[in-house]
Motif scaffolding. Structure first.
Motif, PDB file in Angstrom:
ATOM      1  N   ALA A 126      -4.000   1.256  -2.033  1.00 21.29           N
ATOM      2  CA  ALA A 126      -3.169   0.230  -2.651  1.00 21.29           C
ATOM      3  C   ALA A 126      -2.165   0.851  -3.616  1.00 21.29           C
ATOM      4  CB  ALA A 126      -4.053  -0.761  -3.407  1.00 21.29           C
ATOM      5  N   ALA A 127      -1.068   0.145  -3.823  1.00 25.18           N
ATOM      6  CA  ALA A 127      -0.112   0.524  -4.868  1.00 25.18           C
ATOM      7  C   ALA A 127      -0.785   0.330  -6.232  1.00 25.18           C
ATOM      8  CB  ALA A 127       1.141  -0.349  -4.747  1.00 25.18           C
ATOM      9  N   PRO A 128      -0.262   0.963  -7.280  1.00 27.72           N
ATOM     10  CA  PRO A 128      -0.914   0.873  -8.591  1.00 27.72           C
ATOM     11  C   PRO A 128      -1.064  -0.547  -9.127  1.00 27.72           C
ATOM     12  CG  PRO A 128       0.781   2.570  -8.625  1.00 27.72           C
ATOM     13  CD  PRO A 128       0.900   1.853  -7.313  1.00 27.72           C
ATOM     14  N   ASN A 129      -0.112  -1.420  -8.788  1.00 30.68           N
ATOM     15  CA  ASN A 129      -0.100  -2.769  -9.347  1.00 30.68           C
ATOM     16  C   ASN A 129      -0.318  -3.865  -8.303  1.00 30.68           C
ATOM     17  OD1 ASN A 129       2.303  -2.178  -8.080  1.00 30.68           O
ATOM     18  ND2 ASN A 129       3.572  -3.311  -9.530  1.00 30.68           N
ATOM     19  N   ARG A 130      -0.755  -3.504  -7.100  1.00 33.78           N
ATOM     20  CA  ARG A 130      -0.926  -4.488  -6.019  1.00 33.78           C
ATOM     21  C   ARG A 130      -2.187  -4.178  -5.233  1.00 33.78           C
ATOM     22  NH1 ARG A 130       3.870  -7.024  -4.248  1.00 33.78           N
ATOM     23  NH2 ARG A 130       2.435  -8.222  -2.968  1.00 33.78           N
ATOM     24  N   LEU A 131      -2.853  -5.197  -4.747  1.00 36.08           N
ATOM     25  CA  LEU A 131      -3.941  -4.947  -3.804  1.00 36.08           C
ATOM     26  C   LEU A 131      -3.339  -4.703  -2.437  1.00 36.08           C
ATOM     27  CD1 LEU A 131      -4.558  -7.471  -1.690  1.00 36.08           C
ATOM     28  CD2 LEU A 131      -5.399  -8.543  -3.731  1.00 36.08           C
ATOM     29  N   MET A 132      -4.136  -4.162  -1.536  1.00 30.50           N
ATOM     30  CA  MET A 132      -3.680  -3.946  -0.162  1.00 30.50           C
ATOM     31  C   MET A 132      -4.878  -4.103   0.759  1.00 30.50           C
ATOM     32  SD  MET A 132      -3.377  -1.663   2.677  1.00 30.50           S
ATOM     33  CE  MET A 132      -3.650  -0.001   2.106  1.00 30.50           C
ATOM     34  N   VAL A 133      -4.661  -4.801   1.860  1.00 28.19           N
ATOM     35  CA  VAL A 133      -5.694  -4.980   2.879  1.00 28.19           C
ATOM     36  C   VAL A 133      -5.122  -4.473   4.191  1.00 28.19           C
ATOM     37  CG1 VAL A 133      -7.193  -6.624   4.072  1.00 28.19           C
ATOM     38  CG2 VAL A 133      -6.561  -7.032   1.676  1.00 28.19           C
ATOM     39  N   VAL A 158       4.882  10.442  -0.039  1.00 29.69           N
ATOM     40  CA  VAL A 158       4.092   9.213  -0.125  1.00 29.69           C
ATOM     41  C   VAL A 158       4.984   8.072   0.353  1.00 29.69           C
ATOM     42  CG1 VAL A 158       2.803   7.659  -1.623  1.00 29.69           C
ATOM     43  CG2 VAL A 158       2.758  10.131  -2.063  1.00 29.69           C
ATOM     44  N   GLU A 159       4.473   7.274   1.283  1.00 26.69           N
ATOM     45  CA  GLU A 159       5.238   6.168   1.870  1.00 26.69           C
ATOM     46  C   GLU A 159       4.666   4.831   1.409  1.00 26.69           C
ATOM     47  OE1 GLU A 159       7.849   6.601   3.820  1.00 26.69           O
ATOM     48  OE2 GLU A 159       7.650   8.697   4.404  1.00 26.69           O
ATOM     49  N   VAL A 160       5.537   3.850   1.202  1.00 31.57           N
ATOM     50  CA  VAL A 160       5.126   2.485   0.870  1.00 31.57           C
ATOM     51  C   VAL A 160       4.925   1.722   2.177  1.00 31.57           C
ATOM     52  CG1 VAL A 160       5.797   0.329  -0.264  1.00 31.57           C
ATOM     53  CG2 VAL A 160       6.374   2.547  -1.319  1.00 31.57           C
ATOM     54  N   ILE A 161       3.810   0.989   2.280  1.00 30.77           N
ATOM     55  CA  ILE A 161       3.531   0.184   3.473  1.00 30.77           C
ATOM     56  C   ILE A 161       3.269  -1.262   3.057  1.00 30.77           C
ATOM     57  CG2 ILE A 161       2.810   2.054   4.988  1.00 30.77           C
ATOM     58  CD1 ILE A 161      -0.093   1.534   4.224  1.00 30.77           C
ATOM     59  N   ARG A 162       3.700  -2.192   3.941  1.00 32.83           N
ATOM     60  CA  ARG A 162       3.650  -3.621   3.632  1.00 32.83           C
ATOM     61  C   ARG A 162       3.095  -4.404   4.821  1.00 32.83           C
ATOM     62  NH1 ARG A 162       6.711  -4.223  -0.908  1.00 32.83           N
ATOM     63  NH2 ARG A 162       8.147  -2.527  -1.396  1.00 32.83           N
ATOM     64  N   GLY A 195       0.805  -1.209   0.000  1.00 36.67           N
ATOM     65  CA  GLY A 195       0.000   0.000   0.000  1.00 36.67           C
ATOM     66  C   GLY A 195       0.836   1.254   0.000  1.00 36.67           C
ATOM     67  N   LEU A 196       0.118   2.357  -0.034  1.00 36.14           N
ATOM     68  CA  LEU A 196       0.717   3.682  -0.002  1.00 36.14           C
ATOM     69  C   LEU A 196      -0.038   4.521   1.012  1.00 36.14           C
ATOM     70  CD1 LEU A 196       0.787   4.253  -3.874  1.00 36.14           C
ATOM     71  CD2 LEU A 196       2.726   3.550  -2.436  1.00 36.14           C
ATOM     72  N   CYS A 197       0.646   5.466   1.623  1.00 35.56           N
ATOM     73  CA  CYS A 197      -0.024   6.402   2.515  1.00 35.56           C
ATOM     74  C   CYS A 197       0.738   7.716   2.502  1.00 35.56           C
ATOM     75  CB  CYS A 197      -0.154   5.851   3.934  1.00 35.56           C
ATOM     76  SG  CYS A 197       1.404   5.591   4.795  1.00 35.56           S
ATOM     77  N   GLN A 198       0.032   8.770   2.876  1.00 38.43           N
ATOM     78  CA  GLN A 198       0.666  10.087   2.894  1.00 38.43           C
ATOM     79  C   GLN A 198      -0.079  10.980   3.857  1.00 38.43           C
ATOM     80  OE1 GLN A 198       0.239  12.381  -0.755  1.00 38.43           O
ATOM     81  NE2 GLN A 198       2.073  13.567  -0.303  1.00 38.43           N
TER      82      GLN A 198
END
Length: 137
Positions: free
Chosen positions: A97-104, A76-80, A67-70
């Motif tokens: 979510a990131a452009p090419n990945r889902l995020m929960v 903008v930070e990447v989160i995993r 994912g992403l958050c800001q």
């Protein structure tokens, strides 16, 4: 002890709160006097919240994907998975979510004395979203 059997349908995230396809499963809505709620939020690739703020902060715990958050004015930070993000009270922010990945993620919130949990603001623009660092894995 109280066991609540799964009986609430997954809800589609409304377009006045989210960009893209987002699905929400209620996890906890504690009875009065508690004001804590928790939701499992599923963001399809590229989906994100609008800018928003919480009167008493928000914690999100990433369970799957990337994912992403800001926060307003920050990078903008990447989160995993396993990452925990605390957004301070009234801190304007977004996540998704990131452009090419889902995020929960599990979103944990507390309502204020008026039971307000979130104040929704404007959509995150494509330009703001595109400022994210590339996600390679």
């Amino acid at each position: 002890m109280q066991i609540t059997r799964s009986s609430v349908d997954t809800a589609k995230g409304p377009s006045d709160w989210f960009t893209g396809d987002v699905y929400i499963d209620a996890v906890a809505a504690a009875p009065d006097p508690s004001r804590v709620s928790a939701n499992l939020v599923h963001f399809m690739p590229g989906a994100r919240t609008h800018w928003h703020r919480h009167p008493l902060s928000q914690t999100v715990f990433v369970t799957e994907g990337v994912g992403l958050c800001q926060r307003r004015g920050g990078p903008v930070e990447v989160i995993r998975p396993g990452d925990r993000v605390l957004f301070e009270a009234d801190e304007e922010h977004w996540h998704g979510a990131a452009p090419n990945r889902l995020m929960v993620h599990l979103a944990i919130n507390e309502g204020d004395a008026d039971h307000d949990v979130v104040h929704w603001l404007t959509p995150v623009t494509d330009e703001e979203y595109a400022a994210a660092p590339s996600v390679t894995d």
